[in-house]
Structure formats: structure tokens, C-alpha cells
Design an enzyme around this catalytic site. Structure first.
Site, PDB file in Angstrom:
ATOM      1  N   GLU A 199       4.153 -10.042   6.227  1.00 36.10           N
ATOM      2  CA  GLU A 199       2.956 -10.738   6.729  1.00 36.10           C
ATOM      3  C   GLU A 199       3.024 -12.247   6.494  1.00 36.10           C
ATOM      4  OE1 GLU A 199       3.225  -9.290   3.901  1.00 36.10           O
ATOM      5  OE2 GLU A 199       1.782  -9.980   2.424  1.00 36.10           O
ATOM      6  N   CYS A 210       6.207  -5.947  -1.436  1.00 37.18           N
ATOM      7  CA  CYS A 210       6.354  -6.749  -2.662  1.00 37.18           C
ATOM      8  C   CYS A 210       6.117  -5.857  -3.878  1.00 37.18           C
ATOM      9  CB  CYS A 210       5.439  -7.966  -2.623  1.00 37.18           C
ATOM     10  SG  CYS A 210       5.902  -9.221  -3.836  1.00 37.18           S
ATOM     11  N   HIS A 242       7.659 -10.415   2.004  1.00 33.85           N
ATOM     12  CA  HIS A 242       6.336 -10.266   2.612  1.00 33.85           C
ATOM     13  C   HIS A 242       6.449 -10.367   4.128  1.00 33.85           C
ATOM     14  CE1 HIS A 242       3.628 -10.549  -0.896  1.00 33.85           C
ATOM     15  NE2 HIS A 242       4.650 -11.171  -1.445  1.00 33.85           N
TER      16      HIS A 242
END
Lengths: 205, 252
Positions: free
Chosen positions: A189, A78, A187
Site C-alpha cells: 500500500e 509487514c 508495504h
């Protein structure tokens, strides 16, 4: 050991948890010696570019990161990806790390469909750049899988280094690579199983 | 292109999910961590956790649950309920929340949204609002919908976006619990004034309501619901497949 660079920007809990869930050893750190000892480096980031760049500079880790990226893989996520570029135009003109050629510009100025919203928030399909399908980052990820984005600025003038984009009336830069330096605007994650598979591939680099 | 999102909302009180719990196939139907796992596997695009606890013990329990969920569920988590200060933002963000939803806290303290947006970024600040029609106007209600603030909802949301809210949850008190469909008139009015992602809440009772919402109201980005998902009256995977069959982009 995978080092997550902690320079006081954002919450690293989910990122650390997601890497741990892969069975990898993780260290959240702001120590140069940890980055030197690590096998891989993750550079996260949320918030505004100038603030993050200033905080990262203040840690004194920039020369360390620069040196380490010659030897081991780094993944910027990001804002962490945006920091890899030469320049950002988020509220002024700011210098980035210059590890990937290109610049970071407001998404709103370039969208072809003015009804589309900024921030670009949500799940978007990954369009892997033709010829880049066999990049090791995509070892476990197929073209068209969905990943989660949250951002208002995007990287441009970086076509030679673009691994993937996502369509938002324009192709928005989704993943980049220059040597051992990788970046994802989305992202991993927060991208469910797809994101975990991408992180797994990074951890295996 | 970007997908529309389906978001289950878990109201948590004293460590348990409340509101319309009637799950089959789960050992403990009201355990928030188990429900989060279930929704993650079912294809939910995001989860909203709402803390409706009043006690300090309940709050501690809530943050503990949040930490457990965030350690194993890797989709976006939004947290709301009892967010009145920047310290509240900090508390839930540290436990793994990605976005923080403010409602009454923004009414009590108009400086909260700008301060939070500056510190954590617009993308982190979700403005949630409970709206009810009064004499032909959309008004903001506070305290879980019990108190009429007299504030014009459209002005309020527009100002919230200018102040830095990066996303809106629009909950219609008029349609909430009726299960007769979302408040499309309200949602269209909001979308006309607010150029940020809009999450529709209140009134979903059947897959058709989501089809209507996304097919004919392009300004709406996501649909949020609680009891219809908790009771499995609507199953998320099947709903998303149906929506895709209707030409609506979905992550499957």
C-alpha cells in the site's frame, strides 16, 4: 468483500484507501462474522511483535483466522507477515500464528555489510525466487520492480515458502506463501503503482 | 540493493503550498493535493508535508488535506510541523501519515521521542534538526532556525537515535537557500555518529549536487528539497535518470 483485520495496531487508512482505489469493497473490522463473510483477508501490522501478537490474541480472532485461511486467501503485511510465522525473537521469544514455517530474527545480527543501516527503510528491488515467477501474486508484477520496506526484523529459515527476497547484503525475505496464506514484508500500500498491482493480483485470487 | 531516495517537501500554510511556487502545467500551482499527485506521477520516492500554520483553522485544513492526499497517493508520507505531543502524532497518523517528523517539540519535551517510539515504533519517528555552525561547532537551532539553543547538534542527534528516532532529517541553515550544494561536512559528521537513515536537506540547486551527495557520501540515504522541485529548476524524473546513469541505484 476484502476484510482488513483491525486489532488496534497501526493506521489502516492507507491500506483501506489503496484497496478501495482498485474498486474492491473493503471492510475494516474486528468481527469474526465479517472475516467469515469476506472473500479475502488482509492482516496489517506495525510496531513490536509481542504487543501486536497480544492484541491480536485478545480479539479472540486467532481461531477464526486459522479456520478461514483454509478457505480464502489471507495476506499479512509487514508485521502482519511476521505474525504468520512460528516464532519471533524481537525482545524475547514470542509465539506467532504458526501458519508459515520459519522464524523472525533481528536483521542487524545477520547483515554481511555492517555499514548498512537498520531499520531497513526504503525502496528495494524484488528478486522473485526462481520457479515462483508464475505465482498468481506476481500476475502484474515483474522481477526487479521496487517495493517499499520499513523493518528491523526479518523472516528466516523459510526458504521453501519464500516467493521473493530483496538484497540487503543478504537476501531479505520479501514475500512468502503457504497454501492460501501470503505475506509481504514490504508495504504494497506504500509501494506506488507496483504495490497496487500486487494488491490487485491478491484481490483476484 | 536499496535505492537512494528523492523527497520533495511541501510547506503548507492555511491549506496552500508556500515557498518557491512557480509550477508550469498545473491548474492550481499551490494546491497541495494536486502537487502531491504531480510528484507521485513524477517518481518522487516519498513526500514530506510540513504544516507551518499557526491557527486552529489552518491545522484543521491541513489534516483534511493530508487525508485527501493519503486517500490517493500510495507512497510514504512524512508529516511535520507543530508536533509537540503524542496527541499530535495520533492526529496526523490517523489522517494517513506514515512517519512523523519532530523538531522543536523534541527540544521542548525530551520525553517525546522515547514515548512516540515506544507507542508507534522507531520507524515512525523522524527527528528533524536545523543546524548552524557557531564558532566551529554544529549547534541546534529552534523556532524555524531563529533561536540558538546552544545544544551540540551531533550529540543531540546521537541521543535522539538512542531514544528511538528511526530516521534523521538534517537541515543545514548555512547551506539552505544558497543552492550551492548540500552541507557535506555536516552530513558526514552525522553519518559517522548515527546508524540510521539520514535525509539531507538544504542547499540543493542542481542535479550535480545530488550526484556528489550520493556518489561520494554513502552515509546519506535521501535528498530532500522544496523550491528547486516546485519551480521545476530540477525535474525529479530527469534527476533520477541522471543519478542512475552515474551508477546510483534509483527507483525508476
Amino acid at each position: 468483500m476484502i476484510a482488513i483485520v483491525d486489532y488496534g495496531v497501526g493506521n489502516l487508512f492507507s491500506l483501506a484507501s489503496s484497496v478501495k482505489s482498485l474498486g474492491a469493497e473493503v471492510l475494516v473490522t474486528h468481527e469474526a462474522k465479517d472475516l467469515e463473510a469476506a472473500t479475502h483477508i488482509l492482516l496489517p501490522g506495525v510496531g513490536a511483535f509481542a504487543d501486536a501478537a497480544a492484541k491480536l490474541t485478545a480479539t479472540g480472532l486467532v481461531p477464526v483466522l486459522r479456520a478461514q485461511t483454509q478457505q480464502k486467501p489471507l495476506l499479512g503485511i509487514c508485521l502482519g507477515m511476521q505474525l504468520l510465522f512460528d516464532t519471533s525473537y524481537e525482545y524475547g521469544v514470542h509465539k506467532g500464528l504458526g501458519l508459515v514455517p520459519g522464524e523472525v530474527c533481528p536483521l542487524a545480527d545477520d547483515l554481511k555489510d555492517p555499514s548498512l543501516k537498520v531499520p531497513h527503510i526504503g525502496w528495494n528491488a524484488l528478486d522473485i525466487t526462481p520457479g515462483r515467477e508464475s505465482d498468481p501474486l506476481f500476475k502484474y508484477v515483474k522481477n526487479g520492480e521496487y517495493v517499499y520496506y520499513v523493518h528491523s526484523y526479518y523472516a528466516k529459515n523459510c526458504a521453501a515458502n519464500t516467493l521473493a527476497t530483496s538484497e540487503y547484503s543478504i537476501p531479505v525475505t520479501g514475500a512468502v506463501r503457504q497454501g492460501l496464506v501470503y505475506g509481504t514484508q514490504f508495504h504494497p500500500e506504500k509501494s506506488g503503482d507496483t504495490g497496487l498491482r500486487l494488491l490487485r493480483a491478491f484481490a483476484e485470487l | 540493493m536499496i535505492t537512494k531516495r528523492i523527497i520533495p517537501c511541501l510547506d503548507v500554510k492555511n491549506g496552500r503550498v508556500v515557498k518557491g511556487i512557480n509550477f508550469e502545467g498545473l491548474k492550481d500551482m499551490a494546491d497541495p493535493v494536486e502537487m502531491a499527485r504531480f510528484y507521485n506521477a513524477a517518481g518522487a520516492d516519498e513526500l514530506v508535508f510540513y504544516d507551518i500554520t499557526a491557527s486552529v483553522e489552518g491545522r484543521t485544513l491541513f489534516t483534511d488535506i493530508l487525508r485527501r492526499v493519503a486517500a490517493e497517493i500510495f507512497i510514504p508520507l512524512t508529516v511535520g510541523g507543530g508536533i509537540n505531543t503524542l496527541e499530535d502524532f495520533d492526529r496526523v497518523l490517523k489522517c494517513g501519515a506514515d512517519k512523523v517528523s519532530v523538531n522543536s517539540g523534541a527540544i521542548k519535551n525530551p520525553g517525546l521521542i522515547p514515548a512516540a517510539a515506544q507507542r508507534y515504533g522507531d520507524q515512525c519517528v523522524v527527528l528533524s534538526v536545523d543546524v548552524k555552525r557557531v564558532d566551529g561547532r554544529f549547534l541546534v537551532f529552534a523556532k524555524g532556525g531563529r533561536e540558538n539553543t546552544g545544544i551540540d547538534a551531533l550529540d543531540w542527534l546521537e541521543q535522539g537515535v538512542k531514544n528511538g528516532a528511526g530516521e534523521l532529517v538534517v537541515n543545514s541553515i548555512d547551506t539552505d537557500g544558497v543552492k550551492n550544494g548540500f552541507d557535506l561536512e555536516l552530513l558526514d559528521a552525522v553519518a559517522k555518529r548515527c546508524p540510521v537513515p539520514i535525509i539531507a536537506s538544504g542547499g540543493a540547486g542542481a542535479p550535480e549536487h545530488f550526484i556528489e551527495l550520493f556518489a561520494n557520501h554513502p552515509g546519506v540515504d535521501a535528498g530532500l528539497a522544496a523550491s528547486i522541485f516546485h519551480t521545476k529548476q530540477v525535474e525529479i524524473g530527469a534527476l533520477k535518470r541522471t543519478l542512475r546513469d552515474h551508477g546510483i541505484e534509483m527507483r525508476l
